[in-house]
Design a protein around this motif. Structure first.
Motif, PDB file in Angstrom:
ATOM      1  N   ILE B  59       0.835  -1.197   0.000  1.00 11.69           N
ATOM      2  CA  ILE B  59       0.000   0.000   0.000  1.00 11.69           C
ATOM      3  C   ILE B  59       0.868   1.245   0.000  1.00 11.69           C
ATOM      4  CG2 ILE B  59      -2.204  -0.887   0.821  1.00 11.69           C
ATOM      5  CD1 ILE B  59      -1.391  -0.155   3.605  1.00 11.69           C
ATOM      6  N   ASP B 190       0.799  -7.877   6.928  1.00 12.07           N
ATOM      7  CA  ASP B 190       0.374  -6.636   7.582  1.00 12.07           C
ATOM      8  C   ASP B 190       1.549  -5.690   7.799  1.00 12.07           C
ATOM      9  OD1 ASP B 190      -1.255  -8.951   8.349  1.00 12.07           O
ATOM     10  OD2 ASP B 190      -2.543  -7.413   9.215  1.00 12.07           O
ATOM     11  N   TYR B 191       2.679  -6.279   8.178  1.00  8.03           N
ATOM     12  CA  TYR B 191       3.857  -5.452   8.447  1.00  8.03           C
ATOM     13  C   TYR B 191       4.383  -4.851   7.161  1.00  8.03           C
ATOM     14  CZ  TYR B 191       4.145  -7.467  13.159  1.00  8.03           C
ATOM     15  OH  TYR B 191       3.894  -7.833  14.436  1.00  8.03           O
ATOM     16  N   ALA B 193       2.631  -4.155   4.644  1.00  9.69           N
ATOM     17  CA  ALA B 193       1.693  -3.096   4.274  1.00  9.69           C
ATOM     18  C   ALA B 193       2.070  -1.790   4.951  1.00  9.69           C
ATOM     19  CB  ALA B 193       0.272  -3.506   4.655  1.00  9.69           C
ATOM     20  N   ILE B 194       2.252  -1.840   6.269  1.00 14.78           N
ATOM     21  CA  ILE B 194       2.553  -0.600   6.979  1.00 14.78           C
ATOM     22  C   ILE B 194       3.914  -0.059   6.555  1.00 14.78           C
ATOM     23  CG2 ILE B 194       2.839   0.434   9.242  1.00 14.78           C
ATOM     24  CD1 ILE B 194       0.029  -0.397   8.719  1.00 14.78           C
ATOM     25  N   ALA B 195       4.877  -0.973   6.340  1.00 16.34           N
ATOM     26  CA  ALA B 195       6.203  -0.506   5.919  1.00 16.34           C
ATOM     27  C   ALA B 195       6.104   0.221   4.581  1.00 16.34           C
ATOM     28  CB  ALA B 195       7.166  -1.674   5.822  1.00 16.34           C
ATOM     29  N   LEU B 197       3.444   1.637   3.300  1.00 19.71           N
ATOM     30  CA  LEU B 197       2.677   2.880   3.524  1.00 19.71           C
ATOM     31  C   LEU B 197       3.619   3.973   4.035  1.00 19.71           C
ATOM     32  CD1 LEU B 197      -0.266   3.897   3.511  1.00 19.71           C
ATOM     33  CD2 LEU B 197      -0.419   3.279   5.892  1.00 19.71           C
ATOM     34  N   GLY B 198       4.476   3.596   4.979  1.00 21.84           N
ATOM     35  CA  GLY B 198       5.411   4.562   5.555  1.00 21.84           C
ATOM     36  C   GLY B 198       6.444   5.013   4.555  1.00 21.84           C
ATOM     37  N   ILE B 199       6.954   4.082   3.769  1.00 21.80           N
ATOM     38  CA  ILE B 199       7.996   4.456   2.813  1.00 21.80           C
ATOM     39  C   ILE B 199       7.429   5.399   1.758  1.00 21.80           C
ATOM     40  CG2 ILE B 199       9.465   3.534   0.993  1.00 21.80           C
ATOM     41  CD1 ILE B 199       9.821   1.098   3.003  1.00 21.80           C
ATOM     42  N   GLU B 201       5.151   7.556   2.297  1.00 22.60           N
ATOM     43  CA  GLU B 201       5.102   8.880   2.940  1.00 22.60           C
ATOM     44  C   GLU B 201       6.489   9.518   2.928  1.00 22.60           C
ATOM     45  OE1 GLU B 201       2.727  10.752   4.197  1.00 22.60           O
ATOM     46  OE2 GLU B 201       1.053   9.392   3.860  1.00 22.60           O
ATOM     47  N   ILE B 202       7.519   8.695   3.133  1.00 24.14           N
ATOM     48  CA  ILE B 202       8.884   9.238   3.145  1.00 24.14           C
ATOM     49  C   ILE B 202       9.236   9.785   1.756  1.00 24.14           C
ATOM     50  CG2 ILE B 202      11.320   8.646   3.374  1.00 24.14           C
ATOM     51  CD1 ILE B 202      10.540   6.722   5.587  1.00 24.14           C
ATOM     52  N   SER B 205       7.604  13.030   1.369  1.00 27.97           N
ATOM     53  CA  SER B 205       8.178  14.146   2.125  1.00 27.97           C
ATOM     54  C   SER B 205       9.517  14.556   1.528  1.00 27.97           C
ATOM     55  CB  SER B 205       8.256  13.858   3.630  1.00 27.97           C
ATOM     56  OG  SER B 205       9.005  12.730   3.886  1.00 27.97           O
ATOM     57  N   VAL B 206      10.250  13.636   0.926  1.00 28.51           N
ATOM     58  CA  VAL B 206      11.472  14.038   0.221  1.00 28.51           C
ATOM     59  C   VAL B 206      11.102  14.946  -0.952  1.00 28.51           C
ATOM     60  CG1 VAL B 206      13.343  13.214  -1.244  1.00 28.51           C
ATOM     61  CG2 VAL B 206      12.847  12.051   0.892  1.00 28.51           C
ATOM     62  N   PRO B 342      -2.544   9.535   0.075  1.00 27.99           N
ATOM     63  CA  PRO B 342      -2.754   8.079   0.062  1.00 27.99           C
ATOM     64  C   PRO B 342      -4.175   7.668  -0.320  1.00 27.99           C
ATOM     65  CG  PRO B 342      -2.213   8.871   2.277  1.00 27.99           C
ATOM     66  CD  PRO B 342      -2.011  10.012   1.344  1.00 27.99           C
TER      67      PRO B 342
ATOM     68  N   SER D  42      -5.428  -6.152  10.646  1.00 22.77           N
ATOM     69  CA  SER D  42      -5.054  -4.766  10.887  1.00 22.77           C
ATOM     70  C   SER D  42      -6.212  -3.884  10.445  1.00 22.77           C
ATOM     71  CB  SER D  42      -3.810  -4.396  10.081  1.00 22.77           C
ATOM     72  OG  SER D  42      -2.779  -5.281  10.388  1.00 22.77           O
ATOM     73  N   LEU D 273      -1.116   6.439  10.644  1.00 20.62           N
ATOM     74  CA  LEU D 273       0.255   6.008  10.407  1.00 20.62           C
ATOM     75  C   LEU D 273       1.065   5.907  11.698  1.00 20.62           C
ATOM     76  CD1 LEU D 273       0.633   8.059   7.199  1.00 20.62           C
ATOM     77  CD2 LEU D 273       0.923   5.608   7.327  1.00 20.62           C
ATOM     78  N   ILE D 280       3.156  -1.646  15.808  1.00 17.02           N
ATOM     79  CA  ILE D 280       4.070  -2.617  15.207  1.00 17.02           C
ATOM     80  C   ILE D 280       5.420  -2.593  15.900  1.00 17.02           C
ATOM     81  CG2 ILE D 280       5.368  -3.141  13.128  1.00 17.02           C
ATOM     82  CD1 ILE D 280       2.939  -2.513  11.539  1.00 17.02           C
ATOM     83  N   TYR D 333      10.973  16.096   8.361  1.00 16.94           N
ATOM     84  CA  TYR D 333      11.084  14.644   8.241  1.00 16.94           C
ATOM     85  C   TYR D 333      10.643  13.911   9.492  1.00 16.94           C
ATOM     86  CZ  TYR D 333      13.367  15.269   3.816  1.00 16.94           C
ATOM     87  OH  TYR D 333      13.611  15.591   2.521  1.00 16.94           O
ATOM     88  N   ALA D 336       9.099  10.710   8.776  1.00 11.79           N
ATOM     89  CA  ALA D 336      10.059   9.715   8.316  1.00 11.79           C
ATOM     90  C   ALA D 336      10.722   9.036   9.510  1.00 11.79           C
ATOM     91  CB  ALA D 336      11.101  10.382   7.435  1.00 11.79           C
ATOM     92  N   PHE D 339       9.042   6.006  10.799  1.00 14.16           N
ATOM     93  CA  PHE D 339       9.089   4.855   9.908  1.00 14.16           C
ATOM     94  C   PHE D 339      10.464   4.252   9.794  1.00 14.16           C
ATOM     95  CE2 PHE D 339       5.077   6.643   8.856  1.00 14.16           C
ATOM     96  CZ  PHE D 339       4.324   5.506   9.001  1.00 14.16           C
ATOM     97  N   LEU D 342      10.607   2.194  12.736  1.00 12.50           N
ATOM     98  CA  LEU D 342       9.776   1.014  12.471  1.00 12.50           C
ATOM     99  C   LEU D 342      10.543  -0.029  11.662  1.00 12.50           C
ATOM    100  CD1 LEU D 342       6.817  -0.185  12.358  1.00 12.50           C
ATOM    101  CD2 LEU D 342       6.688   0.893  10.137  1.00 12.50           C
ATOM    102  N   VAL D 343      11.167   0.441  10.588  1.00  4.88           N
ATOM    103  CA  VAL D 343      11.865  -0.496   9.707  1.00  4.88           C
ATOM    104  C   VAL D 343      13.049  -1.129  10.439  1.00  4.88           C
ATOM    105  CG1 VAL D 343      13.252  -0.668   7.613  1.00  4.88           C
ATOM    106  CG2 VAL D 343      11.108   0.598   7.582  1.00  4.88           C
ATOM    107  N   LEU D 346      11.833  -3.705  12.823  1.00  3.60           N
ATOM    108  CA  LEU D 346      11.355  -4.905  12.125  1.00  3.60           C
ATOM    109  C   LEU D 346      12.514  -5.731  11.573  1.00  3.60           C
ATOM    110  CD1 LEU D 346       8.159  -3.726  10.271  1.00  3.60           C
ATOM    111  CD2 LEU D 346       8.368  -5.155  12.281  1.00  3.60           C
TER     112      LEU D 346
END
Lengths: 258, 434, 397, 359
Positions: B59, B190-191, B193-195, B197-199, B201-202, B205-206, B342, D42, D273, D280, D333, D336, D339, D342-343, D346
């Protein structure tokens, strides 16, 4: 052929396999028995590369294969079936077989798009081979059925059939007889014996059905509490005191002596 | 009703809706919907590859679409010589240093023996590398952004034909997807997906904050087009004469001609992609992919390298999204990072795939067209509905005003409703996988 | 599916019927604003403002011999260029609008201008797109705006702050083309005048929490915090957090922040702060507020600009005697600027009469419209101060 | 003295706001994690559930003065003194606490009804079908779209302020006057209420899960569905109770968030988010993890982007005072940051800090 040397597998504080060592001779049909929780399936998974051992090593024909992923082991001729059948449910029986051989040129996208003639030629060969296998297993009438619709026993046969699509050296069978009716079980047993004698497959099988073990296996290895307890012919094992004790301990004596 | 007949009818229905728009509203609107429908269909194809073929739950579509848009700027816009002179090399050098730092840290982590020393060494590399990077990079950025901030203030692009940007957009997205896939594909759905989604967003923002790259939120306007400008057509005597001879209004005809030209490019891309996807799915490659999706463990035991294949399809699907992103920015003629939301660029594309039928390329394409049509047309529909509902209410009453003003929010409500209804009554989509 | 189809078919035939019934004296004007999206809370009032002008003209019955002006709203979403283009396309080619009042955000405004307005030769007047980049966009003489470019406001802000003896400030801006453009032009002007900007940090509108931003701003310090944001978006959030944590006591507010809402939110807490927004005189603003008469919030940002944008379109039509964009586009500068009779808000009927008689007008409207250069407002700013919880006028620039 | 100033500056701009924000995230993450643990998916609609709960609470808050007036008029002798007594600590009657707290139970009730309704109409079907969890995730996307539209449809897209009562426990100015320090420390009522409520809610939740029969059966269900079914636990009851608890958590989190900042439907979607990042990082399915994760995310967002210039300015000798901002990353950021954390978490602990569910 396969040498398991002092393998340990721990899950947190639980020692599922606790220093098991055994050998599987080339050309044999080795049976692996033991009460529930003896660590048989865990050991299988370690050998087949699904789990990484905590300690110890596994070698095949003198080559260290410890911790190699399953798809690499497949390339070396080590194949397996599953306790609960792992068919590809949305694909036809024939597709379940034709997908098996590795290195098909059509598995590379470039060839799939731009060298379709070559791919088609290979495909014809594969289909021919798959039909032979289905005939061998006496399920050729099911070839266009979705694998998900097969009965439990037919799925097990299909899994066995997958190993026939390539030149397997060692095949690990995890309770191939579980939940299969007598008639089909005999078909499976015949197939195993023929594969062993005609094609020189080495088998290692986990099994609870002692008649089935007795018919196919020599030698038989008994595990309990993560260790190898005894090894010998089925009659030797049945007479072994430690084995009886191990089964008694879990209240399953009648199963051994039956 | 046979499957192919049903599919034909579904496509006929969607194109019928678009044709009806042309007849009752205007051909410009219809073509506008058709063009964005084509792009949506391509995005849906990309997501369908990941989800439908391989069961990967990505996502972060928005991020890849945005990278495609960035490509359109980096390839199509003319370079800003002054900015390059002011600090271009310094910026590039800084980026190289930053990349080297990360590579060095990863190598150190992999090569050094385990233990506290390793952690310290990696930390030291990261800290020193980060400081050097900032030391080299920051002044360069300041210098570049000082160059006429209202008009340029960025390095510009390569000044190549914008069509080149389309494959480049795909490559850029593919590169990002490779990096992400390498780190995140091992995670469960699920993880992952969230990863993603976050990337995504990153990435946004860049794009929003690195002004030296693509002017950030100040937007890049006037991205070159692969087709003539309407105004030039209207000035071209030949065009005007021919249109008048055919009995068309030259102004309307010019904008329709431009849209048709875009549609031509898009249709070629879409058909090529469908052909490639269909050929791939029918081949042993597709069989392998379906096997992996059906049962990863068994596929792995049958010698298929599941991780590598997941990475491959993740990269391919993302590349298709990137391609669509570059095409969309070309059609819009501008890159506006604030546009990337999104709800619109990730979740809506998912609605397209699910409604159309995941695992089926034609389904994804149908979903792309249908949902885009609704996304555009639900708004007037909602307004009309509210007008009807409030007919009985007295003018100027609070409730009437409130309902009329809230009509615009019907759009989100409808999309959710469609998704839930399709999942309930036709869970495999309108054109299910064969 | 079937019902949906029936529904849209019904709608489409309805739209067709409506179109068939239209005659030459029913002029449609598009009101394209972001009714959904990040500035969805500002747009309803803006649309009301524009529609007020249309109602005034229609009621007067004096536009080209009694033409009726109908607004047609469409959603620009503020951010989604694709959807905005589609909406504008529908308005122009299906509904047949003769001009567009909009769009709101600079990004979608640029997209509609390039993809719809220019190709179809439709006049577009934006009440709120202030990006300096739009000044240089190719527009074939079709694009105008009733708000000044932010380049101008940066200079005005610098003067206001310098005169108050402040030469060190922190800046926070809403992270879009408006905020960033304004912050950039302000920083350039301020530093050129010898001031220093300790930090220029973005804030995202509608995001979760502004503690981090305020922490950074407080750490950088400065005599005043310049908040280039929106009053009912992140801007108020930043001010709230800065006041609560004691980071800053006084602020400087550009146009996006100036509204009754600001005083309502913060009262006497922002005493001593300053600000400016485009507005030529209190008189004009009060006049407009009275005209609206509480029907909606007349002081919400860009509402008077919206009224003026709509009014300019209709007055230019009258001057050209045609509702065709090609005819009246050239008249917009004429009616907006001197020479001529000054026309304030609420005097549209009078203006229409003068134009009908062949006279000249100088439209002042609700914001003191004066179009310069590439067709944007010159920008007379009202300097604002805050005393005892009230907003007061501290001068004009 | 300078050390104290540095400490206070740090507390004021990092410690206090991050703690309050962390508590809000933790409450949100608890809801997400509970749904994940028991219903096994989720829930992407959680942010919008929070918005819905907060919206209902706001609508009730607005109507309280009306009800109050009505009581005063109709029952001047009997009920009014009781109502008066109940209302006196709240903002509506001039007390220090926000009136919204009084409206909270109604908000929870209505939200619970909505969630039970969606479960019955939408999610229940897929549970019966034993659909894959990822299907439920996609369904929840649809629910997210619908709730998002619904909230905007009912209350509109605008900012709504509904905080009343006292604004500060200690304001920065008062603090400076009290201590004579150059730096102030502000502590808002909303922050105090947020932290206190979060502690109470979390304590109650843990008491419920660990001490009551129902709570224990929920944990059993979460650990092993089949075993729990064998031992006679009624799954539909567990599911219903889960939704009710989630409604309570979501409404409380939504209202606290709205009190501390302001209510705007759009922000709640954006909160999704960081909330998921929290759940997580802590380990999906683990309640303790959700709380820890909330604070990890909140603190990292605030500290990594904090400009240390001021704090260092107090601590360092004048000659060494930093001239720049000493900011690791610009605040642009801050999203960022959560996340990246988060990464990293994980990568090294694929199931989160407090090993969440893997199945």
């Amino acid at each position: 052929m396969i040498v398991v040397d002092d393998v340990h597998k721990h899950f947190g504080g639980f020692h599922a396999v606790d220093g098991a060592s055994l050998q599987i001779a080339e050309g044999s049909i080795t049976g692996l028995i033991g009460p529930n929780g003896a660590g048989k399936t865990t050991l299988f998974n370690v050998i087949a590369g699904v789990l990484k051992p905590t300690a110890g090593c596994v070698s095949m024909a003198g080559e260290d294969i410890t911790g190699l992923p399953p798809h690499t082991l497949f390339g070396k001729g080590l194949l397996r079936t599953f306790q609960i059948a792992h068919e590809f449910h949305s694909m036809t029986v024939r597709e379940n077989l034709t997908m098996v051989p590795g290195g098909q040129s059509g598995e590379a996208l470039w060839n799939a798009w731009f060298r379709r003639g070559k791919v088609a030629a290979e495909e014809r060969e594969l289909l021919k081979k798959a039909d032979e296998v289905l005939e061998f297993l006496t399920i050729d009438h099911l070839r266009d059925e979705k694998a998900g619709n097969l009965s439990g026993g037919q799925k097990k046969l299909l899994e066995l059939g997958r190993t026939m699509m390539v030149d397997a050296k060692v095949v690990f069978l995890d309770e191939v007889g579980a939940g299969v009716n007598r008639t089909l079980l005999n078909t499976i047993g015949d197939a195993i014996l023929r594969l062993n004698s005609e094609r020189g497959y080495t088998f290692c099988m986990i099994e609870h059905d002692m008649d089935f073990i007795g018919r196919l296996c020599d030698p038989v290895i008994c595990m309990a509490e993560g260790k190898v307890l005894a090894e010998g012919t089925i009659d030797e094992i049945k007479a072994n005191e430690h084995v009886i004790e191990a089964y008694l301990g879990t209240g399953l004596k009648n199963k051994v002596t039956a | 009703m046979s499957v192919s007949l049903k599919n034909t009818l579904l496509f006929a229905l969607v194109f019928g809706l678009i044709l009806a728009t042309g007849i009752f509203q205007s051909w410009n609107v219809a073509l506008g919907i058709f063009n964005m429908g084509l792009i949506s269909a391509i995005m849906a194809l990309g997501v369908n590859m990941q989800w439908g073929y391989a069961g990967l739950f990505n996502i972060g579509v928005m991020g890849f679409v945005a990278l495609g848009g960035l490509a359109a700027v980096l390839v199509g816009m003319p370079p800003v010589g002054e900015a390059w002179a002011a600090g271009g090399l310094r910026v590039i050098l800084g980026l190289v240093l930053g990349a080297l730092t990360i590579v060095a840290a990863i190598l150190a982590w992999a090569r050094l023996p385990h233990g506290r020393m390793r952690a310290l060494a990696v930390l030291a590399i990261l800290v020193v590398g980060f400081l050097t990077y900032r030391w080299v990079f920051d002044p360069g950025v300041v210098a570049v952004e000082k160059v006429n901030p209202a008009g340029t203030g960025y390095l510009g692009g390569l000044g190549l034909p914008v069509l080149v940007a389309w494959p480049v957009g795909g490559l850029l997205a593919a590169g990002a997807a490779w990096l992400i896939g390498k780190t995140a594909l091992g995670l469960r759905s699920d993880y992952l997906a969230i990863a993603t989604l976050g990337i995504a967003e990153i990435i946004i923002s860049v794009l929003k904050n690195e002004d030296w790259l693509s002017r950030g939120v100040k937007n890049v306007v006037g991205v070159p087009r692969p087709v003539p400008y309407e105004i030039d057509l209207q000035k071209s005597e030949g065009f005007v004469a021919r249109m008048q001879a055919w009995g068309f209004d030259p102004v309307t005809a010019s904008s329709i001609a431009v849209k048709l030209a875009y549609a031509g490019f898009f249709v070629v891309v879409l058909l090529a992609l469908i052909w490639l996807a269909e050929m791939a799915l029918k081949s042993p490659w597709g069989r392998m992919m379906r096997a992996i999706r059906d049962n990863e463990v068994a596929a792995e035991a049958m010698g298929k390298d599941v991780t590598a294949r997941h990475l491959q399809i993740f990269v391919l699907g993302s590349a298709v999204c990137g391609l669509a992103g570059a095409m969309m920015t070309t059609l819009d003629g501008q890159l506006t990072p604030g546009t990337y939301q999104p709800l619109r660029f990730t979740f809506l594309v998912w609605v397209m795939v699910i409604v159309g039928g995941s695992g089926n390329n034609l389904g994804a394409v149908l979903g792309g067209f249908l949902i885009w049509f609704l996304w555009v047309q639900v708004e007037p529909l909602g307004r009309w509905l509210m007008d009807v509902i409030t007919l009985g209410l007295p003018d100027g009453s609070w409730l009437k005003g409130h309902l009329l003003e809230s009509a615009a929010h019907m759009r989100l409500l409808t999309m959710g409703l469609i998704l839930v209804l399709v999942l309930r009554f036709s869970p495999r989509g309108l054109i299910p996988e064969r | 599916m079937k019902h949906l189809l029936l529904g849209s078919a019904a709608l489409i035939s309805l739209a067709g019927a409506a179109m068939a019934g239209s005659h030459s004296e029913d002029i449609k004007i598009g009101v394209i604003l972001g009714y959904t999206g990040p500035i969805e809370s500002l747009t309803p009032q803006m649309a009301d403002g524009a529609e007020l002008a249309m109602k005034e003209v229609t009621d007067s019955g004096k536009l080209m011999g009694g033409a009726k002006v109908t607004p047609v709203r469409a959603d620009s979403t503020c951010v989604d260029a694709g959807a905005a283009t589609a909406a504008a396309e529908r308005l122009v080619t299906a509904d047949g609008v003769k001009a567009i009042m909009g769009a709101d955000c600079s990004g979608v405004t640029g997209a509609i201008l390039q993809n719809v307005a220019r190709p179809n030769g439709i006049v577009m007047i934006s009440p709120s797109a202030t990006s300096p980049a739009l000044s240089t966009a190719e527009d074939d003489g079709l694009f105008f705006r009733t708000s000044p470019s932010d380049a101008r406001q940066g200079v005005v802000m610098t003067e206001v702050l310098m005169e108050a003896g402040i030469n060190e400030v922190a800046v926070t801006y809403t992270n879009n083309d408006y905020g960033k453009g304004l912050a950039d032009s302000f920083q350039a002007a301020f530093e050129a005048a010898g001031g220093s900007v300790t930090i220029s940090a973005a804030h995202e509108d509608g995001k979760a929490d502004y503690s981090a931003e305020v922490g950074a701003l407080a750490s950088a310090g400065g005599d005043r915090l310049v908040v280039a944001g929106y009053v009912d978006q992140g801007g108020s959030g930043i001010v709230r957090a800065a006041l609560d944590s004691g980071a800053f006591d006084t602020f400087h507010f550009p146009d996006g922040m100036i509204s009754d809402k600001l005083v309502e939110n913060f009262g006497s807490e922002i005493d001593g702060s300053s600000g400016q927004h485009p507005s030529p005189s209190d008189e004009l603003a009060t006049r407009f507020t009275d005209l609206v008469g509480g029907a909606f919030d007349a002081t919400s940002p860009f509402v008077p600009e919206s009224y003026d944008a709509a009014a300019l379109i209709m007055l230019a039509m009258q001057a050209a005697g045609s509702s065709d964009s090609a005819d009246f586009a050239g008249k917009i500068m004429d009616v907006a600027n001197a020479p001529g009779e000054p026309i304030q808000s609420g005097e549209l009927a009078k203006a229409l009469e003068i134009l009908a008689d062949g006279g000249d007008i100088d439209y002042v409207g609700a914001t003191g419209v004066e179009l310069i250069g590439p067709g944007e407002a010159a920008g007379t700013y009202r300097v604002v101060g805050f005393e005892n919880g009230e907003e007061v006028t501290a001068g004009r620039k | 003295m300078d050390v104290l100033n540095a400490l206070v500056a740090f507390a004021n701009f990092v410690l206090v706001p991050a703690t309050a924000y962390g508590a809000q995230l933790a409450l949100g993450a608890l809801g997400v994690t509970l749904i994940y643990g028991i219903l096994r998916f989720s829930n992407f609609a959680h942010g919008d559930t929070m918005a819905f709960g907060a919206m209902v609470t706001i609508l009730v808050t607005w109507s309280i003065p009306l009800v109050f007036a009505w009581l005063q008029f109709n029952f001047p002798t009997l009920l009014f003194p009781i109502a008066d007594w109940v209302l006196s600590p709240f903002g509506v009657a001039g007390g220090p606490l926000p009136t919204a707290l009084l409206a909270l139970p109604v908000g929870i009730l209505v939200t619970a009804l909505l969630l039970l309704g969606t479960d019955r109409v939408i999610y229940g079907f897929y549970r019966q079908q034993r659909a894959k969890p990822v299907v439920l995730v996609i369904v929840s996307m649809g629910v997210m779209f619908m709730m998002n539209g619904l909230v905007r449809f009912v209350i509109g897209p605008d900012d709504q302020r509904f905080a009343d009562g006292a604004r500060f426990i200690v304001s920065a100015r008062e603090f400076k006057a009290m201590t004579g320090l150059r730096e102030g420390l502000a502590f808002k009522t909303s922050q105090g209420i947020t932290i206190v409520t979060a502690v109470i809610v979390v304590a109650a939740l843990f008491w419920f899960l660990n001490r009551t029969r129902t709570g224990k059966s929920m944990r059993a269900y979460s650990d092993n569905e089949d075993l729990a079914l064998l031992s006679g636990i009624n799954p539909e009851r567990v599911v219903a109770i889960t939704w009710i608890i989630v409604a309570a958590l979501a409404t409380v989190a939504g209202v606290l968030y709205g009190l501390d900042k302001s209510f705007k439907p759009f922000t709640y979607f954006q909160l999704l988010l960081p909330i998921f990042a929290s759940a997580i990082v802590g380990g999906l399915g683990s309640p303790v993890g959700a709380i820890v994760g909330g604070f990890v995310i909140a603190f990292s967002e605030v500290t990594v982007t904090y400009a240390w210039k001021k704090v260092l300015g107090y601590l360092m000798p004048e000659a060494l005072e930093p001239s720049g901002l000493v900011q690791l990353l610009s605040t642009d950021y801050k999203f960022a940051v959560s996340f990246v954390i988060l990464v990293i978490v994980l990568l090294f602990r694929p199931t989160g800090i407090f090993a969440g569910k893997t199945g």
